[in-house]
Write an enzyme that holds these catalytic residues in place. Structure first.
Site, PDB file in Angstrom:
ATOM      1  N   GLY A 119       0.770  -1.243   0.000  1.00 61.22           N
ATOM      2  CA  GLY A 119       0.000   0.000   0.000  1.00 61.22           C
ATOM      3  C   GLY A 119       0.800   1.291   0.000  1.00 61.22           C
ATOM      4  O   GLY A 119       0.347   2.299   0.543  1.00 61.22           O
TER       5      GLY A 119
ATOM      6  N   HIS B 204       0.017   1.316 -13.008  1.00 63.50           N
ATOM      7  CA  HIS B 204       0.817   0.203 -13.522  1.00 63.50           C
ATOM      8  C   HIS B 204       2.265   0.678 -13.701  1.00 63.50           C
ATOM      9  O   HIS B 204       2.493   1.770 -14.229  1.00 63.50           O
ATOM     10  CB  HIS B 204       0.228  -0.271 -14.867  1.00 63.50           C
ATOM     11  CG  HIS B 204       0.940  -1.463 -15.412  1.00 63.50           C
ATOM     12  ND1 HIS B 204       0.766  -2.736 -14.889  1.00 63.50           N
ATOM     13  CD2 HIS B 204       1.858  -1.588 -16.405  1.00 63.50           C
ATOM     14  CE1 HIS B 204       1.529  -3.580 -15.548  1.00 63.50           C
ATOM     15  NE2 HIS B 204       2.199  -2.907 -16.475  1.00 63.50           N
TER      16      HIS B 204
HETATM   17  C1  GRF Z   1       2.892  -0.815  -7.747  1.00 65.64           C
HETATM   18  O1  GRF Z   1       4.113  -0.962  -8.412  1.00 65.64           O
HETATM   19  C2  GRF Z   1       1.769  -0.634  -8.744  1.00 65.64           C
HETATM   20  O2  GRF Z   1       2.162   0.047  -9.893  1.00 65.64           O
HETATM   21  C3  GRF Z   1       1.394  -2.044  -9.077  1.00 65.64           C
HETATM   22  O3  GRF Z   1       1.527  -2.755  -7.869  1.00 65.64           O
HETATM   23  C4  GRF Z   1       2.462  -2.081  -7.028  1.00 65.64           C
HETATM   24  C5  GRF Z   1       1.755  -1.793  -5.738  1.00 65.64           C
HETATM   25  O4  GRF Z   1       2.598  -1.222  -4.793  1.00 65.64           O
HETATM   26  N1  GRF Z   1       0.076  -2.112  -9.648  1.00 65.64           N
HETATM   27  P1  GRF Z   1       1.994  -0.611  -3.465  1.00 65.64           P
HETATM   28  O5  GRF Z   1       1.175  -1.709  -2.791  1.00 65.64           O
HETATM   29  O6  GRF Z   1       1.180   0.579  -3.803  1.00 65.64           O
HETATM   30  O7  GRF Z   1       3.206  -0.259  -2.630  1.00 65.64           O
END
Ligand code: GRF
Length: 222
Positions: A17, A114
């Site tokens: 998160g 993404h």
């Molecule tokens: C991020 O790299 C996002 O782009 C991808 O999953 C990851 C999530 O990271 N969809 P976080 O849980 O927000 O730290």
């Protein structure tokens, strides 16, 4: 803007998160006309739920195993979001594919982030694929979710260079820093009513397309 007048955001998570945290921080810093009102996770012990609790945001675990189908599971998530009167759904490290019914219900009101320059490298293991392919630039994308995997209309992208000695970890870390900038920015543009979807394209009203934000080699646009 008073909290009660802000856009109500529900964030779907599965893990640590850090993007959720960036959105919360932007709001608490007074930079967002949007507030996270509920965090919904498909993983019971996701650290993102702990982040929600710390900021007095409602945490919700919806157990995929407790539902007979993806549709039923997504219905349960939609019920939580509706109960909290969410106006925008943000996927932030949410690791499941959403049902067509869920997408339809919140059409153009679901954003995803993404860690690549879509449409290149959708799906999983993104940095490994990017390095293996030998790209010289990568970045991150915020887009509206549609029925496909990472295929919806693109709202905002940031570009970072890829260096010869990069590993998946170093490249991920460089990109993540920009994820944390563009996700709150995309939400703010939405909250200001500046995003207009026409087919596959998202136009940002009032932005100067000749002037993307430039930081060294790095660009953020719009
Ligand atoms: C991020 O790299 C996002 O782009 C991808 O999953 C990851 C999530 O990271 N969809 P976080 O849980 O927000 O730290």
């Amino acid at each position: 803007m008073a909290t009660k007048d802000k856009l109500r955001v529900g964030v779907l998570v599965s893990g640590r998160g850090s993007n959720l945290q960036a959105i919360i921080d932007a709001n608490e810093a007074g930079k967002l006309d949007a507030a996270v009102v509920v965090v919904v996770s498909d993983v019971k012990d996701a650290y993102a739920l702990e982040r929600a609790r710390r900021h007095r945001i409602a945490p919700a675990f919806v157990d995929p195993k407790a539902h007979a189908s993806r549709e039923a599971f997504n219905e349960a998530m939609a019920a939580v979001l509706t109960e909290h009167q969410v106006g925008l759904v943000c996927l932030a490290g949410y690791m499941r594919v959403l049902s067509a019914g869920f997408i339809h219900r919140f059409r153009h009101r679901i954003m995803n982030i993404h860690p690549a320059l879509l449409p290149s490298f959708p799906g999983l293991h993104v940095q490994g694929k990017s390095l293996h392919h030998g790209v010289k630039f990568s970045g991150c994308t915020v887009h509206f979710a549609d029925e496909g995997v990472d295929t919806g209309p693109i709202i905002i992208q940031a570009i970072v260079p890829v260096f010869d000695d990069d590993t998946e970890d170093t490249l991920s870390a460089r990109i993540l820093k920009y994820e944390h900038q563009i996700y709150p920015r995309a939400i703010q543009l939405y909250a200001e009513g500046r995003l207009e979807v026409r087919g596959r394209r998202v136009f940002c009203k009032g932005s100067d397309s000749e002037r993307p934000i430039k930081e060294g080699w790095r660009y953020i646009h719009p």
